[in-house]
Design an enzyme around this catalytic site. Structure first.
Site, PDB file in Angstrom:
ATOM      1  CB  SER A 166      -0.897   0.020   1.249  1.00 46.79           C
ATOM      2  OG  SER A 166      -1.566   1.271   1.372  1.00 46.79           O
TER       3      SER A 166
ATOM      4  CE1 TYR B 296      -3.806  -1.816   5.288  1.00 49.25           C
ATOM      5  CE2 TYR B 296      -3.227   0.420   4.643  1.00 49.25           C
ATOM      6  CZ  TYR B 296      -3.639  -0.856   4.309  1.00 49.25           C
ATOM      7  OH  TYR B 296      -3.877  -1.179   2.990  1.00 49.25           O
TER       8      TYR B 296
END
Length: 260
Positions: A140, A153
């Protein structure tokens, strides 16, 4: 030549589902791993995918034995995949001051990092012996710089990028490719919970098409869409003092159980 096979985790929704459909349309057989197997089967039926061209494996990537068993089951039932895509992941906000959120961080790492390695594990030796195959890790852009309230995250996706880079060097002598794809903002159930702006938001089907092309080309690393890649590079170059000012007041990622 036998029909190629792709193994995809997190296939019950979002990016995983879009990738599955893209590979089906390209003529691949599908090995789909997910916790919600009934949802995957319903989706496959709705898409008109014949039962002899796919199999669904019940697996929780956060449980090492579960996903490893699914990988071995796949090889026994369908053969060794040409491509393995470790897509399953979770994204939950955290506050280090809250004790319960340390469990959120542990669960995030178990899913996004250990689960990714465990997804690849059953296939590595066989791909090395065959001297071919592609292992794909979904990272990501959030792994490039840390975002407030998003520590678990961001840290997990930074680890995905570094882990895949390490694995790429290990696999290179054996003809096994390792591809890292870092999505920007993709319109999925995961991102619809976000309460901040999402520049260059992309539809999941469009992402899947570009990811398919990236994997086919054997690229080692790519940010999709490319505009987010440029943004990420600029953010990486910013001195900390400017980066911190830029993010001041930015809404934090929603924590587990936090209301809209």
């Amino acid at each position: 030549m036998p029909t190629p096979l792709v193994f995809i985790t997190g296939a019950s929704s979002g990016i995983g589902q879009a990738l599955a459909l893209r590979y089906h349309r390209a003529g691949y057989r599908l090995a789909l791993a997910a916790r919600r197997t009934s949802e995957v089967k319903t989706w496959a039926e709705d898409c008109g995918i014949s039962t002899d061209s796919y199999h669904v494996y019940s697996a929780d990537v956060a449980n090492i034995e579960s996903i490893v068993a699914a990988g071995h089951d796949c090889m026994a039932r369908q053969g060794l995949p040409n491509i393995v895509i470790a897509n399953a992941g979770i994204s939950v906000g955290m506050d280090t001051a809250v004790r319960e959120d340390l469990e959120v961080m542990a669960r995030t790492f178990a899913t996004n990092n250990t689960g990714l390695a465990a997804t690849f594990h059953p296939f590595v030796d066989a791909m090395v012996l065959r001297k071919s195959g592609t292992l794909v890790g979904i990272g990501s852009v959030a792994g490039i710089r840390g975002l407030p309230g998003h520590g678990a995250y961001c840290a997990s996706k930074a680890a995905v990028i570094s882990y895949c880079e390490s694995l790429r060097g290990e696999m290179r002598p054996y003809g096994v490719r390792v591809v890292t794809i870092s999505p920007g903002y993709i319109d999925t159930p995961l991102t619809r919970q976000n309460r901040y702006s999402m520049p260059f938001l992309m539809q999941a089907d469009d992402f899947a098409d570009r990811a398919f092309q990236t994997i086919a080309a054997g690229k080692s690393y790519r940010v999709i869409p490319w505009q987010m890649g440029m943004v990420a590079k600029l953010l990486r170059m910013l001195p900390n003092v400017l980066f911190d000012r830029l993010l001041a007041g930015r809404p934090r990622k929603r924590r587990q159980g936090e209301q809209q």
